[in-house]
Scaffold this motif. Structure first.
Motif, PDB file in Angstrom:
ATOM      1  N   LEU B 107     -25.873  55.374 -15.449  1.00  0.00           N
ATOM      2  CA  LEU B 107     -24.706  54.709 -16.042  1.00  0.00           C
ATOM      3  C   LEU B 107     -25.062  54.013 -17.352  1.00  0.00           C
ATOM      4  O   LEU B 107     -24.277  54.019 -18.300  1.00  0.00           O
ATOM      5  CB  LEU B 107     -24.127  53.699 -15.046  1.00  0.00           C
ATOM      6  CG  LEU B 107     -23.401  54.322 -13.853  1.00  0.00           C
ATOM      7  CD1 LEU B 107     -23.140  53.286 -12.767  1.00  0.00           C
ATOM      8  CD2 LEU B 107     -22.087  54.961 -14.295  1.00  0.00           C
ATOM      9  N   ALA B 108     -26.256  53.450 -17.393  1.00  0.00           N
ATOM     10  CA  ALA B 108     -26.698  52.809 -18.622  1.00  0.00           C
ATOM     11  C   ALA B 108     -26.799  53.844 -19.748  1.00  0.00           C
ATOM     12  O   ALA B 108     -26.383  53.594 -20.885  1.00  0.00           O
ATOM     13  CB  ALA B 108     -28.036  52.119 -18.409  1.00  0.00           C
ATOM     14  N   GLU B 109     -27.315  55.018 -19.390  1.00  0.00           N
ATOM     15  CA  GLU B 109     -27.423  56.085 -20.394  1.00  0.00           C
ATOM     16  C   GLU B 109     -26.051  56.530 -20.871  1.00  0.00           C
ATOM     17  O   GLU B 109     -25.828  56.765 -22.053  1.00  0.00           O
ATOM     18  CB  GLU B 109     -28.173  57.290 -19.797  1.00  0.00           C
ATOM     19  CG  GLU B 109     -29.692  57.089 -19.777  1.00  0.00           C
ATOM     20  CD  GLU B 109     -30.356  57.999 -18.741  1.00  0.00           C
ATOM     21  OE1 GLU B 109     -29.789  59.064 -18.419  1.00  0.00           O
ATOM     22  OE2 GLU B 109     -31.437  57.611 -18.241  1.00  0.00           O
ATOM     23  N   GLU B 110     -25.151  56.622 -19.934  1.00  0.00           N
ATOM     24  CA  GLU B 110     -23.766  56.983 -20.249  1.00  0.00           C
ATOM     25  C   GLU B 110     -23.163  55.965 -21.223  1.00  0.00           C
ATOM     26  O   GLU B 110     -22.497  56.346 -22.190  1.00  0.00           O
ATOM     27  CB  GLU B 110     -22.957  57.020 -18.943  1.00  0.00           C
ATOM     28  CG  GLU B 110     -21.478  57.272 -19.124  1.00  0.00           C
ATOM     29  CD  GLU B 110     -21.076  58.705 -18.796  1.00  0.00           C
ATOM     30  OE1 GLU B 110     -21.982  59.520 -18.511  1.00  0.00           O
ATOM     31  OE2 GLU B 110     -19.864  59.002 -18.840  1.00  0.00           O
ATOM     32  N   ALA B 111     -23.428  54.716 -20.965  1.00  0.00           N
ATOM     33  CA  ALA B 111     -22.913  53.656 -21.842  1.00  0.00           C
ATOM     34  C   ALA B 111     -23.498  53.796 -23.256  1.00  0.00           C
ATOM     35  O   ALA B 111     -22.779  53.698 -24.250  1.00  0.00           O
ATOM     36  CB  ALA B 111     -23.251  52.282 -21.275  1.00  0.00           C
ATOM     37  N   GLN B 112     -24.776  54.071 -23.286  1.00  0.00           N
ATOM     38  CA  GLN B 112     -25.462  54.238 -24.566  1.00  0.00           C
ATOM     39  C   GLN B 112     -24.853  55.414 -25.349  1.00  0.00           C
ATOM     40  O   GLN B 112     -24.629  55.331 -26.558  1.00  0.00           O
ATOM     41  CB  GLN B 112     -26.939  54.514 -24.304  1.00  0.00           C
ATOM     42  CG  GLN B 112     -27.854  54.018 -25.397  1.00  0.00           C
ATOM     43  CD  GLN B 112     -28.784  52.928 -24.885  1.00  0.00           C
ATOM     44  OE1 GLN B 112     -29.273  53.006 -23.771  1.00  0.00           O
ATOM     45  NE2 GLN B 112     -29.016  51.905 -25.692  1.00  0.00           N
ATOM     46  N   ARG B 113     -24.600  56.476 -24.618  1.00  0.00           N
ATOM     47  CA  ARG B 113     -24.028  57.670 -25.228  1.00  0.00           C
ATOM     48  C   ARG B 113     -22.651  57.338 -25.818  1.00  0.00           C
ATOM     49  O   ARG B 113     -22.345  57.681 -26.959  1.00  0.00           O
ATOM     50  CB  ARG B 113     -23.911  58.770 -24.163  1.00  0.00           C
ATOM     51  CG  ARG B 113     -23.792  60.176 -24.706  1.00  0.00           C
ATOM     52  CD  ARG B 113     -23.723  61.195 -23.567  1.00  0.00           C
ATOM     53  NE  ARG B 113     -22.693  60.896 -22.576  1.00  0.00           N
ATOM     54  CZ  ARG B 113     -21.376  60.948 -22.812  1.00  0.00           C
ATOM     55  NH1 ARG B 113     -20.926  61.292 -23.998  1.00  0.00           N
ATOM     56  NH2 ARG B 113     -20.520  60.649 -21.855  1.00  0.00           N
ATOM     57  N   LEU B 114     -21.843  56.650 -25.037  1.00  0.00           N
ATOM     58  CA  LEU B 114     -20.510  56.256 -25.494  1.00  0.00           C
ATOM     59  C   LEU B 114     -20.591  55.391 -26.751  1.00  0.00           C
ATOM     60  O   LEU B 114     -19.813  55.575 -27.689  1.00  0.00           O
ATOM     61  CB  LEU B 114     -19.796  55.455 -24.407  1.00  0.00           C
ATOM     62  CG  LEU B 114     -18.982  56.238 -23.386  1.00  0.00           C
ATOM     63  CD1 LEU B 114     -18.446  55.300 -22.318  1.00  0.00           C
ATOM     64  CD2 LEU B 114     -17.821  56.963 -24.071  1.00  0.00           C
ATOM     65  N   LYS B 115     -21.526  54.501 -26.759  1.00  0.00           N
ATOM     66  CA  LYS B 115     -21.654  53.604 -27.902  1.00  0.00           C
ATOM     67  C   LYS B 115     -22.011  54.386 -29.167  1.00  0.00           C
ATOM     68  O   LYS B 115     -21.460  54.145 -30.227  1.00  0.00           O
ATOM     69  CB  LYS B 115     -22.707  52.530 -27.621  1.00  0.00           C
ATOM     70  CG  LYS B 115     -22.769  51.495 -28.734  1.00  0.00           C
ATOM     71  CD  LYS B 115     -23.170  50.125 -28.255  1.00  0.00           C
ATOM     72  CE  LYS B 115     -24.662  49.938 -28.273  1.00  0.00           C
ATOM     73  NZ  LYS B 115     -25.040  48.539 -28.077  1.00  0.00           N
ATOM     74  N   LYS B 116     -22.922  55.327 -29.016  1.00  0.00           N
ATOM     75  CA  LYS B 116     -23.324  56.135 -30.166  1.00  0.00           C
ATOM     76  C   LYS B 116     -22.144  56.912 -30.724  1.00  0.00           C
ATOM     77  O   LYS B 116     -21.947  56.976 -31.930  1.00  0.00           O
ATOM     78  CB  LYS B 116     -24.437  57.103 -29.748  1.00  0.00           C
ATOM     79  CG  LYS B 116     -25.767  56.389 -29.577  1.00  0.00           C
ATOM     80  CD  LYS B 116     -26.924  57.220 -30.115  1.00  0.00           C
ATOM     81  CE  LYS B 116     -28.161  56.357 -30.220  1.00  0.00           C
ATOM     82  NZ  LYS B 116     -29.408  57.140 -30.153  1.00  0.00           N
ATOM     83  N   GLU B 117     -21.360  57.465 -29.823  1.00  0.00           N
ATOM     84  CA  GLU B 117     -20.174  58.221 -30.252  1.00  0.00           C
ATOM     85  C   GLU B 117     -19.242  57.332 -31.057  1.00  0.00           C
ATOM     86  O   GLU B 117     -18.718  57.734 -32.086  1.00  0.00           O
ATOM     87  CB  GLU B 117     -19.427  58.754 -29.025  1.00  0.00           C
ATOM     88  CG  GLU B 117     -19.984  60.068 -28.507  1.00  0.00           C
ATOM     89  CD  GLU B 117     -19.247  60.534 -27.257  1.00  0.00           C
ATOM     90  OE1 GLU B 117     -18.149  60.011 -26.990  1.00  0.00           O
ATOM     91  OE2 GLU B 117     -19.791  61.421 -26.544  1.00  0.00           O
ATOM     92  N   ASP B 118     -19.047  56.121 -30.553  1.00  0.00           N
ATOM     93  CA  ASP B 118     -18.177  55.168 -31.237  1.00  0.00           C
ATOM     94  C   ASP B 118     -18.656  54.894 -32.652  1.00  0.00           C
ATOM     95  O   ASP B 118     -17.874  54.834 -33.587  1.00  0.00           O
ATOM     96  CB  ASP B 118     -18.156  53.831 -30.482  1.00  0.00           C
ATOM     97  CG  ASP B 118     -17.230  53.893 -29.288  1.00  0.00           C
ATOM     98  OD1 ASP B 118     -16.736  54.989 -28.991  1.00  0.00           O
ATOM     99  OD2 ASP B 118     -17.021  52.854 -28.660  1.00  0.00           O
ATOM    100  N   GLY B 119     -19.953  54.723 -32.763  1.00  0.00           N
ATOM    101  CA  GLY B 119     -20.540  54.350 -34.046  1.00  0.00           C
ATOM    102  C   GLY B 119     -20.344  55.402 -35.118  1.00  0.00           C
ATOM    103  O   GLY B 119     -20.466  55.107 -36.298  1.00  0.00           O
ATOM    104  N   THR B 120     -20.060  56.613 -34.705  1.00  0.00           N
ATOM    105  CA  THR B 120     -19.909  57.725 -35.645  1.00  0.00           C
ATOM    106  C   THR B 120     -18.785  57.508 -36.639  1.00  0.00           C
ATOM    107  O   THR B 120     -17.661  57.293 -36.251  1.00  0.00           O
ATOM    108  CB  THR B 120     -19.671  59.073 -34.901  1.00  0.00           C
ATOM    109  OG1 THR B 120     -20.554  59.154 -33.797  1.00  0.00           O
ATOM    110  CG2 THR B 120     -19.899  60.238 -35.815  1.00  0.00           C
TER     111      THR B 120
END
Lengths: 120, 120
Positions: B107-120
């Motif tokens: 879940l932490a990895e999933e959160a990290q992934r989501l955050k990166k997408e947002d930053g785009t």
DNA sequence: TCGATCGTATAGTAAACACTCAACATACCG
DNA sequence: CGGTATGTTGAGTGTTTACTATACGATCGA
């Protein structure tokens, strides 16, 4: 809705007045002295204990976690949960920082789903 | 590994002795009095402030979040993060309760992934 | 105008928190 | 034996937390 960016005290006062409850009556209802409540509502004193905040939330029909957050406190059951997996939770929370409410909600659902699967 | 189920004080003492550092020297290093440290290590006093716990963790090469958890405290930056989305975080955490470390990590990895997408 | 009700000001308190200091006992080193 | 290092004991301190009790002024209805 229930959210605003004002202080704990001001929020309680606003909600209490909206419910047309007098300070003394409300103080009695939540188990604290009227003087103390008066100061708390005007932010002259810090927010009270978790227990009292829960009583206030219940009396006002508010979400306890939210009112606790407004008071700068964290629900003790949540603190307990975090302490069981400090590293993973820390990683998760720092990653989750900056996500929107919607994204957080999605992750919460994912967690719920995982838990259900485990329980099978 | 770094984890065990003993108390904060006992853990600090064990790790300090493993590093062959004297109490006085260590106390100086982390900025507290030897007497206080002595009592803390024998759990005669409650764990010290977050700041000192961080210093202790650094000096011992331990994870600060973990040592803080052992002390029954929550890293203040994590508390801040939770307060920004109290409802969603509460929902998430209660759902995450009972998940394994591995699931939490996913879940932490999933959160990290989501955050990166947002930053785009 | 009487009194009930409203919120508020002032003062104080018991307990917990986060420590420190001086002095001590014990053991080892040369 | 003298000095040096170890950890420990007991006592005390300033600050913060989480409150309470007594008393006061303003207002409002009968």
């Amino acid at each position: 809705m229930s959210n605003d960016n004002s202080s704990f005290g001001a929020t309680v006062r606003r909600l209490r007045e909206a419910k047309k409850i007098g300070l003394r009556k409300f103080a009695k209802e939540v188990g604290m002295s009227p003087t103390y409540l008066s100061k708390v509502e005007r932010d002259e004193f810090n927010p009270p204990s978790e227990e009292k905040i829960r009583a206030i939330a219940a009396a006002l029909g508010q979400d306890a976690d939210e009112l606790l957050a407004l008071a700068g406190r964290l629900s003790s059951d949540l603190a307990d949960i975090i302490q069981r997996h400090p590293r993973e939770m820390a990683t998760f929370l720092r990653a989750a920082n900056g996500l929107s409410a919607e994204e957080m909600q999605r992750l919460a659902e994912e967690a719920q789903r995982l838990k259900k699967e485990d329980g099978t």
